[in-house]
Motif scaffolding. Structure first.
Motif, PDB file in Angstrom:
ATOM      1  N   ALA A 182       4.025   9.424  -3.920  1.00 35.47           N
ATOM      2  CA  ALA A 182       3.588   8.554  -2.826  1.00 35.47           C
ATOM      3  C   ALA A 182       4.426   7.275  -2.786  1.00 35.47           C
ATOM      4  CB  ALA A 182       2.115   8.208  -2.991  1.00 35.47           C
ATOM      5  N   SER A 223       0.841  -1.202   0.000  1.00 41.69           N
ATOM      6  CA  SER A 223       0.000   0.000   0.000  1.00 41.69           C
ATOM      7  C   SER A 223       0.871   1.245   0.000  1.00 41.69           C
ATOM      8  CB  SER A 223      -0.918   0.007   1.232  1.00 41.69           C
ATOM      9  OG  SER A 223      -1.718  -1.151   1.283  1.00 41.69           O
ATOM     10  N   ARG A 224       0.242   2.370  -0.264  1.00 36.28           N
ATOM     11  CA  ARG A 224       0.980   3.631  -0.329  1.00 36.28           C
ATOM     12  C   ARG A 224       0.818   4.439   0.960  1.00 36.28           C
ATOM     13  NH1 ARG A 224      -0.969   6.754  -5.616  1.00 36.28           N
ATOM     14  NH2 ARG A 224      -2.897   6.743  -4.385  1.00 36.28           N
ATOM     15  N   VAL A 245       0.294   8.348   1.606  1.00 40.80           N
ATOM     16  CA  VAL A 245      -0.126   9.475   0.781  1.00 40.80           C
ATOM     17  C   VAL A 245      -0.259  10.736   1.634  1.00 40.80           C
ATOM     18  CG1 VAL A 245      -1.307   8.077  -0.952  1.00 40.80           C
ATOM     19  CG2 VAL A 245      -2.548   8.796   1.103  1.00 40.80           C
ATOM     20  N   VAL A 283       5.456   3.404  -1.859  1.00 44.71           N
ATOM     21  CA  VAL A 283       4.752   2.142  -1.647  1.00 44.71           C
ATOM     22  C   VAL A 283       5.528   1.310  -0.627  1.00 44.71           C
ATOM     23  CG1 VAL A 283       3.928   0.011  -2.714  1.00 44.71           C
ATOM     24  CG2 VAL A 283       3.798   2.174  -3.978  1.00 44.71           C
ATOM     25  N   GLU A 291      -2.564   4.849   3.226  1.00 45.42           N
ATOM     26  CA  GLU A 291      -3.741   5.040   2.364  1.00 45.42           C
ATOM     27  C   GLU A 291      -4.959   4.200   2.767  1.00 45.42           C
ATOM     28  OE1 GLU A 291      -4.678   5.754  -2.348  1.00 45.42           O
ATOM     29  OE2 GLU A 291      -3.043   4.400  -1.812  1.00 45.42           O
TER      30      GLU A 291
END
Length: 307
Positions: free
Chosen positions: A266, A164-165, A167, A268, A246
């Motif tokens: 962003a 997932s990022r 952000v 990961v 995120e």
């Protein structure tokens, strides 16, 4: 609380593990004053000081640390034996103690615990929510949940959440008022919800990346906290930009109360993992928890086309 030596020892272990009389008393179902009296009586019986008490915190003395290390596993084993004695054949009992970061609570832990309890109602789960780096072996925890890059190599890792990022997000009202940052360095001229590291005590520098380039931005702003819930309240109120995992803001992004900025930058991360020592003897309770967590993660994983 009857002031027997074993009760006093159990009380001391609870205070040592919870780092305070109030949370330990709440867990044991007694008053803090009764618990304090029990621990003080144990100290008098042993002729040593086990805890250094201040108005704000509790710390272990060297004698207290030795007692925690030597007696803790034995008391836990005795308590687990009592639960096992009342269990039906094949029924799993015991306790699972976890170290959990705040970002894992809404996306992994909160959905998982009701499911686990429904399957194993006699297993007690203690989840310590804390963002500092925790030595789960030294602190006598069974397992932890972390991003994989912060897990020691000699740990068994079980994936709980997909890559997932992180952000940068803001409320539409803030972006209308202050404008939209286009580069990482522009964050220095924006109000940001700052993160106080519980590990170092310093302010966290937001990490961004694009291709082979990386940035660590020492943001500033009107709010400094280490509480994710407060950060979300403040960013939705238009107080500034927020650096977020995120999945924890996905619903707010869907309904439009928050928007992502600097999306090309962003980073990961590999995802969230459950981990525990590879050399440890895994208890039936922990084995059951790992199995349920692994199954829940498999169901959450997107299916490949054609499968």
């Amino acid at each position: 609380m009857a002031l027997t030596p074993l009760n006093a020892l159990h009380g001391f272990l609870a205070v040592a593990r919870h780092r305070g009389f109030a949370p330990a008393a709440s867990m044991l179902g007694v008053s803090p004053s009764a618990l304090s009296q029990a621990v003080r009586q144990l100290e008098e019986r042993l002729g040593v000081t086990l805890l250094i008490r201040t108005s704000r915190s509790v710390a272990l003395t060297e004698a207290g640390r030795r007692l925690l290390e030597n007696a803790g596993p034995a008391v836990d084993q005795a308590l687990d034996a009592l639960k096992t004695a009342s269990a039906q054949p094949g029924e799993v009992t015991g306790r699972v103690r976890l170290s959990v970061p705040a970002i894992a609570v809404p996306v992994v832990v909160a959905p998982l615990l009701p499911r686990f309890h429904a399957l194993y109602p006699k297993v007690e789960v203690e989840a310590r929510v804390e963002d500092r780096f925790v030595d789960i072996v030294a602190e006598e925890l069974d397992a932890g949940i972390r991003l994989s890059e912060s897990i020691e190599r000699d740990m068994v890792q079980v994936r709980l959440f997909e890559p997932s990022r992180f952000v940068v997000v803001a409320a539409p009202a803030y972006l209308e008022r202050k404008g939209v940052p286009e580069t990482p360095k522009e964050l220095l001229s924006h109000d940001c919800i700052c993160i106080r590291s519980t590990t170092t005590g310093g302010l966290y520098q937001w990490e961004l990346e694009r291709g082979q380039r990386n940035w660590r931005i020492p943001v500033q702003g009107p709010i400094i906290t280490n509480d994710t819930t407060l950060m979300l309240e403040m960013v939705e109120a238009g107080m500034g930009l927020m650096y977020a995992f995120e999945p924890t803001v996905a619903e707010r992004l869907r309904r439009g109360s928050l928007k992502v900025v600097l999306e090309p930058f962003a980073p990961v991360v590999p995802g969230l993992f459950l981990y525990f020592p590879s050399r440890a003897q895994v208890s039936p309770a922990l084995r059951a928890f790992v199995d349920v967590a692994r199954q829940a993660a498999a169901e959450r994983r997107p299916r490949k086309r054609g499968s």
